[in-house]
Design an enzyme around this catalytic site. Structure first.
Site, PDB file in Angstrom:
ATOM      1  N   LYS A 195       0.646  -1.250  -0.081  1.00 43.90           N
ATOM      2  CA  LYS A 195       0.023   0.093  -0.072  1.00 43.90           C
ATOM      3  C   LYS A 195       0.920   1.131  -0.002  1.00 43.90           C
ATOM      4  O   LYS A 195       0.495   2.334   0.671  1.00 43.90           O
ATOM      5  CB  LYS A 195      -0.908  -0.018   1.167  1.00 43.90           C
ATOM      6  CG  LYS A 195      -2.084  -1.203   0.906  1.00 43.90           C
ATOM      7  CD  LYS A 195      -3.158  -1.026   2.252  1.00 43.90           C
ATOM      8  CE  LYS A 195      -2.440  -1.736   3.412  1.00 43.90           C
ATOM      9  NZ  LYS A 195      -3.504  -2.131   4.375  1.00 43.90           N
ATOM     10  N   ASP A 230      -6.058  -5.753  10.452  1.00 47.63           N
ATOM     11  CA  ASP A 230      -7.367  -4.943  10.233  1.00 47.63           C
ATOM     12  C   ASP A 230      -8.288  -5.780  10.152  1.00 47.63           C
ATOM     13  O   ASP A 230      -9.452  -5.552  10.691  1.00 47.63           O
ATOM     14  CB  ASP A 230      -7.229  -3.770   9.250  1.00 47.63           C
ATOM     15  CG  ASP A 230      -6.837  -4.206   8.025  1.00 47.63           C
ATOM     16  OD1 ASP A 230      -6.409  -5.417   7.745  1.00 47.63           O
ATOM     17  OD2 ASP A 230      -6.951  -3.571   6.979  1.00 47.63           O
TER      18      ASP A 230
END
Length: 498
Positions: A195, A230
Site C-alpha cells: 500500500k 485490520d
C-alpha cells in the site's frame, strides 16, 4: 475578365479546395479518433469480462490456494497467517482500552470504555491522522516516532468519560494492516510493506517492539497487549455484536480477509491445539494470483511501475488504491492514440495516481442529466475543460468497467472462502447463519461497487444459501476490534476493577 481577376479566382478556388480538404481531413481524423477511442474501450471491456464461469474458476483457485497456504509456510501465494487469536470477544469485556489502527495513508488512535455485557461500549473517542508521504519511505524510527507523538497527544486529552483504575498501565491493541509473521498475540515480524509503504529497515523486525520503543521515547506508560491485522480486528468487532460473524473482509486502500478456521484443519500448526478448537487465520489475500484473473495490459503496466512488481496482484485489481489509477491509464491511452481530449495530451493525465478512486466513484455515481460532476472532476483534477456529454458518458462507462470487475472478483474471492469453510451449501435441517463483516472506505462509500459485490455473491452462492448469508458493514471494525482484543488479552484478566 483580366488576368489579375482570373488569377485571383484561381487562387480563391484553390484556397476553398484547400480549406475543404483540411476540413475533410480533420473530420476524418476526428471520425478515426472516435473509432479508435471506442475500439480501446471495447477491447478493455472484453479483457475485464467476469463471466459466471470465470468467477467460479477464481473461487475454486482461491480455495485451492487456501489449502496450500494452511499446509506449509511458503506453500502458496496466500500467506494464511496464524493470528494466535483463538478466542474472539464475548461481550463481557470491561475497562478502558486503546487502539492504534495503522492501515494505509492514514492512521487512527482510539479509546473505548467497555461496560461488560450490559453496558457494551460506554464511551469512545478517536482521532485520525494523515501520514506525510516522505515518512512512508524513510525509516522505522521516523515512522514510529511520528505515530507515538500523535498517540501521546491523544492520551493527554483523556477526559472524565474514561476511567483507568489506579495503579494500572494503559493497554493498547495494535491493528497493523501489513503482512506480519506473528510469533504470539503481541509480537510479530514484518514480512513486507504494501500500500505504498517501502521502508527496508523495518522488514524482519518485531513491529510491536518498534512501537513500544517509540512510545517509551515519548514518555507514555502503555503496554501493547494485542497485535492484530485490520481484518482480524474487524472480525473481532463484528463478533462482539453478532455471534454469527465468521468472516471479515477489508475493501479500502488495500484488501484482505480473515476467517475462523478449525485448528485441526491447519497442518502447519505446531504445538497443542487451542481449547476453543478454533484459530483465526489472516489470509493476506491481496497477494492471491491465478491464471483465471482477467488481467489487462493496463494492469500489467501498472504492476511493473509499482513499488512491489509481481506482488499483491489481486489487491491491484480490487482495492481503492488502484482503481482510479487503472482508469487514468485507459484515458491516457485514449488521449495518446485516439486524440480523445484533442490534439495535445493533457499534461496532468500523465501523472500516476492523480485520479483517485474517490473521484472515480463521484463520477460513476453522477446522475445529473449532463453529467455535471464528471465535467467538474475532469477539469479540476486533469485540467480538461472541454468535455462534451458523449465524452463524459464514455468516462462513466470506463468507471463502470473498472468497478464492476473489481467488485465481481472480490465476490468470487469471498465465495472461495465460504467454500473452504463448507458454508457454500445448506445441509437439510440446518439453520446455520453466515455473517460477513465488511469494512473499508471502498465498500462503505463506493455504493455501485458494494452493490455489485453483494449481487454477484448472491449469484454465486445461489438462492438457498443466500437466504442465510448476510453482509454487515462493521463501521470502524478495525479500531474497535483491536481495543476489544486488547481487553480479551489484558494482563489484568481475573483482577477485579477497583
Amino acid at each position: 475578365m483580366g488576368k489579375v481577376a482570373v488569377g485571383a479566382a484561381v487562387i480563391g478556388a484553390a484556397a476553398v479546395v484547400a480549406v475543404t480538404a483540411y476540413i475533410v481531413r480533420r473530420r476524418m481524423r476526428c471520425a478515426n479518433g472516435r473509432v479508435k477511442a471506442m475500439e480501446i474501450v471495447k477491447d478493455f471491456e472484453e479483457d475485464c469480462a467476469t463471466s459466471y464461469s470465470k468467477l467460479k474458476h477464481v473461487a475454486d483457485a482461491m480455495t485451492v490456494e487456501m489449502h496450500a497456504g494452511l499446509a506449509s509456510e511458503g506453500g502458496s501465494k496466500l500467506k494464511m497467517l496464524i493470528s494466535y487469536v483463538d478466542n474472539l470477544p464475548t461481550g463481557d469485556e470491561k475497562g478502558l482500552f486503546y487502539a492504534l489502527d495503522l492501515g494505509g495513508t492514514n492512521f487512527r488512535v482510539l479509546r473505548v470504555q467497555l461496560g461488560g455485557r450490559d453496558g457494551r461500549i460506554v464511551n469512545q473517542e478517536f482521532v485520525e491522522v494523515s501520514i506525510p508521504p516522505n515518512l512512508m519511505v524513510k525509516s522505522t524510527d521516523a515512522l514510529f516516532d511520528y505515530i507515538a507523538t500523535e498517540l501521546a497527544k491523544f492520551v493527554a486529552k483523556e477526559g472524565p468519560g474514561f476511567h483507568l483504575p489506579p495503579g494500572r498501565q494503559r493497554e493498547l491493541g495494535f491493528t497493523f494492516s501489513f503482512p506480519v509473521m506473528q510469533t504470539s498475540i503481541n509480537s510479530g515480524n514484518l514480512i513486507k510493506w504494501t500500500k505504498g509503504f517501502s521502508i527496508d529497515d523495518t522488514i524482519g523486525r518485531d513491529v510491536v517492539a518498534e512501537l513500544t520503543k517509540a512510545i517509551e521515547r515519548k514518555g507514555v506508560d502503555m503496554r501493547v497487549s494485542a497485535l492484530v491485522n485490520d481484518t482480524i480486528g474487524t472480525l473481532a468487532g463484528g463478533r462482539y455484536f453478532n455471534d454469527d460473524v465468521v468472516v471479515a473482509v477489508i475493501l479500502g486502500t488495500g484488501s484482505n480477509a480473515a476467517y475462523v478456521e478449525r485448528a485441526q484443519a491447519i497442518p502447519k500448526w505446531q504445538g497443542l491445539l487451542p481449547k476453543s478448537g478454533d484459530m483465526v487465520i489472516n489470509m493476506e489475500w491481496g497477494n492471491f494470483r491465478s491464471s483465471h484473473l482477467p488481467l489487462t495490459e493496463y494492469d500489467r503496466a501498472m504492476d511493473i511501475d509499482s513499488l512491489n512488481p509481481g506482488e499483491q496482484i489481486f489487491e491491484k485489481l480490487v482495492s481503492g488504491m488502484y482503481l482510479g489509477e487503472i482508469l487514468r491509464r485507459v484515458l491516457l491511452r485514449m488521449a495518446e492514440e485516439a486524440a480523445f481530449f484533442g490534439a495535445t495530451v493533457p499534461p496532468k493525465l500523465k501523472i500516476p495516481f492523480i485520479l483517485r478512486t474517490p473521484d472515480m466513484s463521484s463520477m460513476h455515481h453522477d446522475t445529473s442529466v449532463n453529467l455535471k460532476v464528471v465535467g467538474i472532476k475532469m477539469k479540476e483534477i486533469l485540467g480538461i475543460s472541454d468535455t462534451p456529454l458523449k465524452m463524459r458518458k464514455i468516462v462513466v462507462q470506463l468507471c463502470n468497467i473498472v468497478a464492476t470487475r473489481g467488485a465481481r472478483l472480490a465476490a468470487a474471492a469471498i465465495f472461495g472462502v465460504l467454500k473452504k469453510m463448507g458454508r457454500d451449501t445448506v445441509r437439510p435441517g440446518e439453520k446455520q447463519k453466515t455473517v460477513i463483516a465488511m469494512d473499508g472506505g471502498l465498500f462503505e462509500h463506493y455504493s455501485e461497487y458494494s452493490k455489485c459485490l453483494e449481487n454477484t455473491l448472491r449469484e454465486l452462492v445461489g438462492e438457498q444459501v443466500s437466504e442465510s448469508l448476510f453482509i454487515e458493514h462493521a463501521n470502524d471494525g478495525s479500531g474497535i476490534g483491536a481495543a476489544l482484543l486488547a481487553a480479551s488479552h489484558s494482563q489484568y484478566i481475573g483482577v477485579e476493577e477497583s
